[in-house]
Design a protein around this motif. Structure first.
Motif, PDB file in Angstrom:
ATOM      1  N   VAL A  14      71.305  12.792  27.823  1.00  0.00           N
ATOM      2  CA  VAL A  14      70.837  12.102  28.741  1.00  0.00           C
ATOM      3  C   VAL A  14      70.623  12.919  30.183  1.00  0.00           C
ATOM      4  O   VAL A  14      71.107  13.706  30.486  1.00  0.00           O
ATOM      5  N   THR A  16      69.410  14.286  33.574  1.00  0.00           N
ATOM      6  CA  THR A  16      69.963  13.969  35.203  1.00  0.00           C
ATOM      7  C   THR A  16      69.246  12.869  35.917  1.00  0.00           C
ATOM      8  O   THR A  16      69.620  12.086  36.459  1.00  0.00           O
ATOM      9  N   ARG A  18      67.451  10.440  34.313  1.00  0.00           N
ATOM     10  CA  ARG A  18      67.813   9.182  33.750  1.00  0.00           C
ATOM     11  C   ARG A  18      69.085   8.654  34.266  1.00  0.00           C
ATOM     12  O   ARG A  18      69.270   7.475  34.790  1.00  0.00           O
ATOM     13  N   SER A  19      70.023   9.522  34.432  1.00  0.00           N
ATOM     14  CA  SER A  19      71.374   9.310  34.568  1.00  0.00           C
ATOM     15  C   SER A  19      71.326   8.618  36.270  1.00  0.00           C
ATOM     16  O   SER A  19      72.078   7.647  36.501  1.00  0.00           O
ATOM     17  N   THR A  22      69.378   5.029  36.384  1.00  0.00           N
ATOM     18  CA  THR A  22      70.200   4.094  36.064  1.00  0.00           C
ATOM     19  C   THR A  22      71.139   3.661  37.127  1.00  0.00           C
ATOM     20  O   THR A  22      71.638   2.695  37.242  1.00  0.00           O
ATOM     21  N   TYR A  23      71.696   4.650  37.827  1.00  0.00           N
ATOM     22  CA  TYR A  23      72.631   4.627  38.450  1.00  0.00           C
ATOM     23  C   TYR A  23      72.583   3.766  39.603  1.00  0.00           C
ATOM     24  O   TYR A  23      72.915   2.895  40.210  1.00  0.00           O
ATOM     25  N   ARG A 292      82.173   7.075  38.962  1.00  0.00           N
ATOM     26  CA  ARG A 292      81.902   7.831  37.762  1.00  0.00           C
ATOM     27  C   ARG A 292      82.784   8.938  37.480  1.00  0.00           C
ATOM     28  O   ARG A 292      82.836   9.736  36.886  1.00  0.00           O
ATOM     29  N   GLN A 341      74.860   1.365  32.541  1.00  0.00           N
ATOM     30  CA  GLN A 341      75.591   2.670  32.114  1.00  0.00           C
ATOM     31  C   GLN A 341      75.346   2.285  30.526  1.00  0.00           C
ATOM     32  O   GLN A 341      75.043   3.421  29.547  1.00  0.00           O
ATOM     33  N   ARG A 344      71.934   3.356  29.573  1.00  0.00           N
ATOM     34  CA  ARG A 344      71.770   4.883  29.784  1.00  0.00           C
ATOM     35  C   ARG A 344      72.177   5.685  28.566  1.00  0.00           C
ATOM     36  O   ARG A 344      71.787   6.826  28.142  1.00  0.00           O
ATOM     37  N   SER A 345      73.255   5.132  27.929  1.00  0.00           N
ATOM     38  CA  SER A 345      73.725   5.855  26.608  1.00  0.00           C
ATOM     39  C   SER A 345      73.211   5.573  25.553  1.00  0.00           C
ATOM     40  O   SER A 345      73.401   6.363  24.417  1.00  0.00           O
TER      41      SER A 345
END
Length: 363
Positions: A14, A16, A18-19, A22-23, A292, A341, A344-345
């Motif tokens: 994943v 950075t 995209r993380s 999404t957050y 997180r 989340q 994201r995963s």
């Protein structure tokens, strides 16, 4: 649609970007839904931005109140983080906070120690009381594999009943008709910073946050925590001290929650009351999840949540918005973050079904 099927595939890596995306998306969606809830509850749209942002973060009085509310929230967020990184579900943060407040008041009411050392002793007693209170579910978990959810939750009820017993009994202020303890002496109060009700406890909260960041992210213990949190059996098989690490972090979780209670009674209330610590368990879990489980991210998250509480108090006074709405908004934000989340995963794909091959008849 019968010719298609949904597949779920875990992303191996994943990015950075995209993380972060999404957050931020989950946070914005959650806050947007919270605004809609406030509008449906009767908050006026014309002044909502001013009540939620300007008066809370950009006025001297509002910012001081927000930072004051954030001090115990930082510690309960760290308390939730310390336990839940090891998949120990501490849902008794309120009880540990109440025990911490009781421990600090015990020292003050009996004048333990000299006047110059009494305040540090009160804070140490609050941390010890919180650690002792969580030691019960920890021991039952380690020795009999008892579910910590049940024990920590039930012990919170016991702590609240103990609090009421003291405030309606031996510790009730004889000159006050309300169930509160006598007011602490000046040497038993944290120093005011001259900015609203903000007190020197904020320095302690900041220092503990930095120490937690070093412990979790830069130390060998932090490596043990990550391995145990992902797979306890693997950690045992590789020789990692699972019991010692678990004991250290869970007792630390209770101590942080207890210290939060000590900071409330010595920094804000200056006496023991039965209104401290309400909803702090849920708040701590929300802060830990939204951050997180990053100790440094606890700081802005706790301040943001304190701003929501501060704005909620304003909305309650002027527009009759109940406290439950604030808790509902917290739940909405947490759920949206958990949903993004997931995406994201995992990758969701729509694939065409492959028709079964029919065997040719051999003649």
């Amino acid at each position: 649609m019968s010719n298609f099927r949904l597949t779920l595939e875990r992303r191996q890596q994943v990015s950075t970007l995209r993380s972060a995306a999404t957050y931020i998306l989950g946070l914005l969606v959650g806050l947007g839904c919270g605004v809609l809830v406030l509008l449906a509850a009767g908050a006026p749209a014309s002044t909502l931005m001013d009540d939620l942002v300007v008066q809370v973060f950009f006025s001297a009085r509002g910012l001081a109140q927000t930072l004051t509310l954030a001090v115990p929230l930082i510690l309960v967020g760290l308390a939730a983080l310390a336990a839940m990184r090891l998949r120990f579900w501490n849902v008794g943060i309120e009880g540990q906070l109440w025990l911490g407040a009781i421990g600090a008041t015990l020292v003050a009411s009996n004048d333990f120690g000299s006047e110059t050392l009494r305040l540090p002793i009160m804070l140490i007693a609050s941390a010890l009381a919180g650690a002792i209170w969580i030691a019960v579910p920890l021991l039952l978990k380690l020795k009999a594999n008892v579910n910590e959810l049940v024990v920590t939750l039930l012990l919170s009820n016991v702590a609240y009943l103990l609090l009421q017993h003291l405030l309606f009994g031996a510790w009730k202020d004889p000159v006050n008709s309300f169930p509160v303890s006598p007011r602490f002496d000046d040497n038993e109060q944290l120093a005011s910073l001259g900015f609203g009700n903000l007190h020197s406890g904020i320095y302690l909260a900041l220092a503990i946050t930095l120490l937690m960041a070093v412990l979790v992210q830069k130390s060998r213990t932090g490596f043990y925590i990550d391995v145990i949190g992902h797979n306890r059996r693997t950690a045992l098989a590789t020789g990692i001290p699972v019991t010692a690490t678990l004991t250290l972090m869970i007792l630390l979780s209770g101590a942080l929650a207890g210290l939060a209670g000590g900071l409330v009674v010595t920094g804000v209330e200056h006496r023991l009351t039965q209104t401290i610590g309400i909803n702090t368990t849920f708040s701590g879990i929300v802060i830990a999840f939204v951050a997180r489980f990053n100790p440094l991210a606890i700081l802005p998250t706790a301040i943001a949540l304190a701003g929501i509480y501060n704005a909620g108090s304003t909305l309650k006074v002027f527009y009759g918005i109940p406290d439950a709405i604030v808790v509902l908004i917290q739940g909405i934000v947490l759920l949206t973050l958990l949903m993004v989340q997931f995406f994201r995963s995992y990758r969701v794909s729509l694939l065409r079904r492959t028709p079964p091959q029919t065997a040719r008849q051999i003649t």
